[in-house]
Write a protein that holds these residues in place. Structure first.
Motif, PDB file in Angstrom:
ATOM      1  N   VAL A 119      -8.798  -3.856   4.729  1.00 58.59           N
ATOM      2  CA  VAL A 119      -8.009  -5.087   4.625  1.00 58.59           C
ATOM      3  C   VAL A 119      -8.541  -6.056   5.670  1.00 58.59           C
ATOM      4  CG1 VAL A 119      -5.719  -6.137   4.713  1.00 58.59           C
ATOM      5  CG2 VAL A 119      -5.966  -3.760   3.934  1.00 58.59           C
ATOM      6  N   ILE A 149       0.849  -1.187   0.000  1.00 57.18           N
ATOM      7  CA  ILE A 149       0.000   0.000   0.000  1.00 57.18           C
ATOM      8  C   ILE A 149       0.886   1.239   0.000  1.00 57.18           C
ATOM      9  CG2 ILE A 149      -1.875   1.221   1.151  1.00 57.18           C
ATOM     10  CD1 ILE A 149      -2.609  -1.404   2.535  1.00 57.18           C
ATOM     11  N   VAL A 207      -6.942   2.086  -0.967  1.00 54.63           N
ATOM     12  CA  VAL A 207      -7.309   0.947  -0.125  1.00 54.63           C
ATOM     13  C   VAL A 207      -8.274   1.424   0.951  1.00 54.63           C
ATOM     14  CG1 VAL A 207      -6.464  -0.798   1.481  1.00 54.63           C
ATOM     15  CG2 VAL A 207      -5.148  -0.258  -0.576  1.00 54.63           C
ATOM     16  N   ASP A 266       1.935  -2.380   4.469  1.00 49.36           N
ATOM     17  CA  ASP A 266       1.316  -1.053   4.471  1.00 49.36           C
ATOM     18  C   ASP A 266       2.403   0.012   4.601  1.00 49.36           C
ATOM     19  OD1 ASP A 266      -0.108   1.268   4.783  1.00 49.36           O
ATOM     20  OD2 ASP A 266      -1.294   0.592   6.487  1.00 49.36           O
ATOM     21  N   ARG A 307     -12.061  -6.078  -5.063  1.00 51.81           N
ATOM     22  CA  ARG A 307     -11.436  -6.854  -3.998  1.00 51.81           C
ATOM     23  C   ARG A 307     -10.234  -7.574  -4.598  1.00 51.81           C
ATOM     24  NH1 ARG A 307     -16.240  -9.952  -0.638  1.00 51.81           N
ATOM     25  NH2 ARG A 307     -17.147  -8.097   0.352  1.00 51.81           N
ATOM     26  N   VAL A 345       0.332  -8.414   3.201  1.00 44.94           N
ATOM     27  CA  VAL A 345       0.082  -6.988   2.989  1.00 44.94           C
ATOM     28  C   VAL A 345       1.178  -6.185   3.683  1.00 44.94           C
ATOM     29  CG1 VAL A 345      -1.479  -5.049   3.384  1.00 44.94           C
ATOM     30  CG2 VAL A 345      -2.411  -7.298   2.797  1.00 44.94           C
ATOM     31  N   VAL A 402      -8.165  -7.334   0.051  1.00 44.42           N
ATOM     32  CA  VAL A 402      -7.880  -5.899   0.090  1.00 44.42           C
ATOM     33  C   VAL A 402      -8.962  -5.192  -0.723  1.00 44.42           C
ATOM     34  CG1 VAL A 402      -6.186  -4.106  -0.433  1.00 44.42           C
ATOM     35  CG2 VAL A 402      -5.409  -6.399   0.256  1.00 44.42           C
TER      36      VAL A 402
END
Length: 454
Positions: free
Chosen positions: A115, A14, A112, A154, A146, A152, A135
């Motif tokens: 999550v 992200i 985003v 971030d 999605r 993930v 996500v």
């Protein structure tokens, strides 16, 4: 879900800022497919918003090794390692070329919004760790998607959530309704419209860090050219020997010079300091604003207010994940003691990687400035080391994940805002970041002599 399917899923990153793009470069190097989701239309969209501000870190401290390897075959030319870029330089000369090399692994206009574990809210235990992440993304044209991910990372930073004026961490009363006269960024006075906003005006600057120094110095320069321009510097504490930083003794010459310029602005009368002032309310007085303190003091009316009290992480879209965050800093609990600004400066932050950045929710990591929560002691080199360690762990190379590969200057090289445009200052600084050739060997914990710079 079987292991083969899980391995085929991308790791969602992200944010296409410095740390997010470095994470993608490390994932590619490890043979793992990244998918970088960026809200803005370009790489480094947040960095571009402070494109006029020069960093304290040199180019040599702002380029991740894995990113450089990815760029090398394209003919990309590495900037002079000893020079100091602006935010705009960083975005144009490094971040955008890196994103271009990554190609369709970077998606722009993708925000985003959530999550979670597939089919599991944060309450459900059963089979949780075996499920991939979902996500939720909103695109710039309003569509919702999605995306399924194996992990993930971030790296969305904290730029989107500036801290408010109120001394209690909440907006001062009336702050929201006075939003047309309040800014939360260092003003770009090279922009004619922005310059006109502050020229000949009385402006309150709230904050005590490098960004506030920068704003004071810029407004002082404007005051020399425009009568009536004046800054009112609002400080929650009194003025002491270290209010302006290290000055000439600062081992980061650019930072020291900036503090001296802020001090000069006050001494020359271009700015006046108001100490022990804890803002509680903002009131309208015709076309002007009056700031009121908790103790009832009222400042003379001002035309504009610049609030530079730091930033904080946006955790709203992570609400369905099980995160372990420190109750003060909003940083991972294992990391928080290592970055506490009451104890640490940038360079005294102990080395850290996947172990300190892990959460009860396996496979999700907050990295970069976001991992530091509300602590201001972050620097890019630390973020690059974070993602190197995390990607090694995702690749199953735990030995590399726990082996820290970073040497920092003992006093640190903060990547924050700096006013460093004068050629003479650049010459004084040279290519190093410290006056003394002492570095802290990260992972060893003891100073080691070296003849090199930072």
């Amino acid at each position: 879900m079987n292991a083969l399917t899980a391995d085929q899923l991308p790791v969602v990153v992200i944010g296409a800022g410095p740390i997010g793009l470095a994470a993608a470069a490390h994932l590619v190097e490890r043979g793992i497919e990244p998918l970088v989701l960026e809200t803005g239309p370009t790489a480094g969209s947040a960095v571009r918003e402070w494109s006029h501000v020069r960093l304290f870190s040199t180019w040599g401290e702002l380029i991740d090794p894995a990113a450089e390897k990815l760029l090398a075959p394209t003919g990309w030319v590495r900037p002079d390692a000893s020079t100091y870029p602006t935010g705009g330089d960083w975005a144009e000369r490094h971040l955008q070329p890196l994103a271009d090399v990554l190609g369709d692994k970077v998606r722009y206009g993708a925000t985003v919004t959530g999550v979670a574990r597939a089919g599991r809210d944060r309450i459900v235990d059963s089979g949780r760790d075996e499920q991939p992440f979902t996500v939720h993304v909103e695109t710039s044209d309003g569509r919702e998607e999605r995306i399924t991910a194996r992990a993930v990372i971030d790296a969305s930073g904290t730029w989107s959530v500036p801290s408010p004026m109120g001394a209690d961490g909440l907006p001062a009363l009336g702050e929201k309704t006075a939003a047309d006269r309040i800014a939360y960024r260092v003003p770009n006075l090279s922009d004619p419209a922005v310059r006109a906003r502050y020229a000949g005006k009385r402006t309150a600057v709230v904050g005590s860090g490098a960004s506030a120094f920068t704003a004071l110095a810029l407004l002082a320069d404007l005051a020399k050219e425009n009568d009536g321009t004046h800054a009112v510097w609002i400080l929650r504490r009194g003025i002491s020997d270290n209010t302006y930083g290290g000055g000439e003794a600062d081992q980061l010459p650019a930072r020291g010079a900036l503090g001296l310029r802020a001090k000069a602005a006050v001494e020359a009368g271009h700015a006046s300091a108001v100490t022990g002032f804890r803002s509680q309310a903002v009131e309208r007085d015709g076309d002007r604003l009056v700031i009121v303190a908790e103790d009832g003091r009222r400042l003379d009316p001002v035309d504009e207010v610049i609030v530079l009290t730091g930033f904080r992480p946006d955790l709203s879209f992570l609400s369905e994940l099980r995160l372990a965050l420190d109750e003060r800093l909003q940083a991972p609990t294992a990391l928080a003691p290592l970055i506490d600004p009451n104890v640490h400066s940038c360079g005294t932050v102990y080395p850290h990687g996947v172990n300190e950045l892990s959460h009860p929710e396996q496979g999700v990591y907050l990295v970069g400035m976001k991992s530091y929560g509300r602590a201001p002691t972050f620097l890019a080199m630390t973020g690059y080391e974070q993602v190197r360690s995390i990607t090694a762990s995702l690749a199953g190379d735990q030995e590399a994940a726990e082996r820290v590969e970073l040497t920092l200057p003992e006093t640190g090289v903060c990547g924050g805002a700096g006013l460093f445009d004068e050629p003479e200052n650049a010459e004084e600084s040279g290519g190093g970041c410290c006056a003394a050739p002492t570095t802290l060997q990260i992972g060893v914990g003891a100073p080691a002599s070296t003849s090199g710079g930072c």
